[in-house]
Design a protein around this motif. Sequence first.
Motif, PDB file in Angstrom:
ATOM      1  N   THR A 151      -6.897  -6.145   8.470  1.00  0.00           N
ATOM      2  CA  THR A 151      -5.914  -5.445   8.825  1.00  0.00           C
ATOM      3  C   THR A 151      -5.790  -4.023   8.022  1.00  0.00           C
ATOM      4  OG1 THR A 151      -4.632  -7.021   9.721  1.00  0.00           O
ATOM      5  CG2 THR A 151      -3.525  -5.043   9.556  1.00  0.00           C
ATOM      6  N   SER A 185       2.373   4.360   1.590  1.00  0.00           N
ATOM      7  CA  SER A 185       3.490   3.515   1.802  1.00  0.00           C
ATOM      8  C   SER A 185       4.967   4.371   1.611  1.00  0.00           C
ATOM      9  CB  SER A 185       3.525   2.279   1.370  1.00  0.00           C
ATOM     10  OG  SER A 185       3.543   2.230  -0.034  1.00  0.00           O
ATOM     11  N   LEU A 189       6.477  -3.077   0.034  1.00  0.00           N
ATOM     12  CA  LEU A 189       5.822  -4.292   0.874  1.00  0.00           C
ATOM     13  C   LEU A 189       5.677  -5.440  -0.109  1.00  0.00           C
ATOM     14  CD1 LEU A 189       4.609  -5.369   3.618  1.00  0.00           C
ATOM     15  CD2 LEU A 189       2.297  -4.249   2.469  1.00  0.00           C
ATOM     16  N   TRP A 204      -5.550   1.848   6.594  1.00  0.00           N
ATOM     17  CA  TRP A 204      -5.402   0.919   7.865  1.00  0.00           C
ATOM     18  C   TRP A 204      -6.940   0.950   8.420  1.00  0.00           C
ATOM     19  CZ3 TRP A 204      -1.447  -1.608   8.588  1.00  0.00           C
ATOM     20  CH2 TRP A 204      -0.009  -1.157   8.264  1.00  0.00           C
ATOM     21  N   GLU A 252      -3.419 -10.652   7.548  1.00  0.00           N
ATOM     22  CA  GLU A 252      -2.546 -10.665   8.457  1.00  0.00           C
ATOM     23  C   GLU A 252      -2.049  -9.353   8.916  1.00  0.00           C
ATOM     24  OE1 GLU A 252      -0.255 -11.460   4.394  1.00  0.00           O
ATOM     25  OE2 GLU A 252      -2.457 -11.420   5.285  1.00  0.00           O
ATOM     26  N   ILE A 253      -1.167  -9.580  10.091  1.00  0.00           N
ATOM     27  CA  ILE A 253      -0.576  -8.357  10.535  1.00  0.00           C
ATOM     28  C   ILE A 253       0.556  -7.969   9.728  1.00  0.00           C
ATOM     29  CG2 ILE A 253       0.717  -7.216  12.570  1.00  0.00           C
ATOM     30  CD1 ILE A 253      -2.441  -7.758  12.842  1.00  0.00           C
ATOM     31  N   ILE A 254       0.906  -6.688   9.261  1.00  0.00           N
ATOM     32  CA  ILE A 254       1.734  -6.378   8.498  1.00  0.00           C
ATOM     33  C   ILE A 254       2.466  -5.144   8.961  1.00  0.00           C
ATOM     34  CG2 ILE A 254       0.904  -7.089   6.272  1.00  0.00           C
ATOM     35  CD1 ILE A 254       0.110  -4.221   5.657  1.00  0.00           C
ATOM     36  N   THR A 255       3.915  -4.790   8.671  1.00  0.00           N
ATOM     37  CA  THR A 255       4.714  -3.960   9.515  1.00  0.00           C
ATOM     38  C   THR A 255       5.200  -3.014   7.971  1.00  0.00           C
ATOM     39  OG1 THR A 255       5.176  -5.140  11.086  1.00  0.00           O
ATOM     40  CG2 THR A 255       6.676  -3.072  10.694  1.00  0.00           C
ATOM     41  N   VAL A 256       4.701  -1.931   7.790  1.00  0.00           N
ATOM     42  CA  VAL A 256       5.020  -1.100   6.734  1.00  0.00           C
ATOM     43  C   VAL A 256       4.909   0.327   7.217  1.00  0.00           C
ATOM     44  CG1 VAL A 256       2.728  -0.985   5.581  1.00  0.00           C
ATOM     45  CG2 VAL A 256       4.975  -0.521   4.277  1.00  0.00           C
ATOM     46  N   GLN A 257       6.012   1.095   6.940  1.00  0.00           N
ATOM     47  CA  GLN A 257       5.775   2.702   7.177  1.00  0.00           C
ATOM     48  C   GLN A 257       4.855   3.460   6.103  1.00  0.00           C
ATOM     49  OE1 GLN A 257      10.012   3.919   7.113  1.00  0.00           O
ATOM     50  NE2 GLN A 257      10.347   3.234   9.182  1.00  0.00           N
ATOM     51  N   THR A 258       3.809   4.060   6.872  1.00  0.00           N
ATOM     52  CA  THR A 258       3.066   4.873   6.072  1.00  0.00           C
ATOM     53  C   THR A 258       2.770   6.332   6.487  1.00  0.00           C
ATOM     54  OG1 THR A 258       1.062   4.103   7.439  1.00  0.00           O
ATOM     55  CG2 THR A 258       1.537   2.862   5.255  1.00  0.00           C
TER      56      THR A 258
END
Length: 566
Positions: A151, A185, A189, A204, A252-258
């Motif tokens: 990912t 980021s 995280l 990414w 894995e799928i992650i959610t973090v603001q970048t």
Amino acid sequence: VLVNTSLSQVKSLIPYSRDLYIKWAYNQAKAMEAELFAQTGFAAQIPFEDRSQGWDDWPPIFAPMYAMYHGAYGHTLETPYRDARGVDAHYAAVWGALKFVAQNRQAMVRDQVEIFRRGFLDMVQMPIPDEILAETPYNQYNYLTTIDFPTAYIIPAQAPLQQSPQQAARLVDFLIANDVQVEQSSQALTLNGTTYPRGSYVVWMNQPKRGLANTILWTGWDISYEPGLTMYDISGWSHPLLWGVTRIAVEEIITVQTQSIARADPVQGTKENGKAAAYAILPDNNVAIKAVNDLLLRGVVIQRMEQPFVDDGRAFGAGTLILPARPELANELANAYGLNVYNLKAAPSGAVTLRRQKIAVFADEGVRFFLKQYGFDFTVVSTNDLNAGALVSDGYDVFVNSTRSYGGLNAVGRASLAAFIAGGGDYIGIGRTGVPFAGAAGANLLTFTTAQGLADDNGVVKLVYNPDDPVSAQFLPNSHGFVYGPIWFTSIGPNVQVAATLDGADFFVSGFWRNWKASSAPNKPVVIHGMNGSADITLIGLNPTFRAHPEITFRLLANAIFNGLP
């Protein structure tokens, strides 16, 4: 005449959307072959269809491979003639390539765009078309035609998750310079129990040039199991592992603001407040090497600890560099070099004063590049120089050798070497030439026996470093190195110290090393050193400066040079 249009058989093309790449590259090679014959009558060889060799050009250090990752169609042209015939052959092949592009330009550009679209949409790679596989008898190697990209990759920016923030920033800037999109980021995280703070770098893998990003950041493959393969060149490469950069592949799928960045943040050093009897810096990154040589050139007195020590309850490792308590020096090291400067309550005892040593070098371009870039005083010597007694007559302190065999020395050269060692001159032998040189020398510079792989065995290896050893000082205990024609030590004398060892039965990470599992190499030393009288002898079975790339092991050579002072 052979004009070699290099099209790899196995895995090197996988990250390119190989189904789109190979149909044009292969047909372009055929057009080049036809034009070559039409203009010159010379035959051509296309490895993709003419050779069973499976790995012709793995990493993007070769110009055509690098071009492929940017969406171009690259070929390596080779001819054995260095006269007009070779010029004519290259001209004809290039003309054939240009004619093919002119005839197919719209479709080729469309597929180049499709490669980038697939990356942006994170699409699965497609298999090579059957009609292409049917045209070559060597398609048995084409079973690996897809790859699962992670990912993202996370690159921590700062300690303690990153030993060398300087190397991490260098890698990030390298990615960006190669048109890879890097983000940073905006929030912390947490993954698998580790928290990556705000400001960590994120690459990414849903981006147009994900193939290039992945090639730079991944570990590579161990292809040693392929039966009957021979290697054209190196077969394993990893910028993070060989530049000493911690990076994490996130599956894995992650959610973090970048947010996107145009360059890495400048590395900020630190200087502790308060009064100091002396200052200390840690040689745990390459910038510290350059800083030391810059200051020595200016006449600054710098000392080095060969053993760990404790100052006011705080432990410092071997190799720690001690500087006088001059605040302007501390500020310069922190601000100009981005180093962390520590206050010492007392100047430690047993420190060795460094000086600029005069180094004789009979070595490859990687060694020479490192010594020049990092400010060492060296002279390239020839066999004639050695055989004229230059080691002694020209007043050298250190002899670094990776390419001169002992058998090439005449009686004068051997006598000069013996006198050099007897006078306290230090020898650093590298690889399958520099190490045996020490074994063949008349005085047998150190007591040891070795074994070695074949000359083209190469790749990334896991190593156990001894961070308290003066040659492997400040290395992480579990880290990496690069071998090309590996050599390891099967026995050593009682006064010989081990700085680095191959890490267990699974030490080989990526590349091509025949029968490494059945060899005697697991758990064997690959970097040793000891004294011969007052001379320091360091022998390195790795290739610590191979083509100036494995920057993680530059410090082995620097430490060996620094360690040779009384």
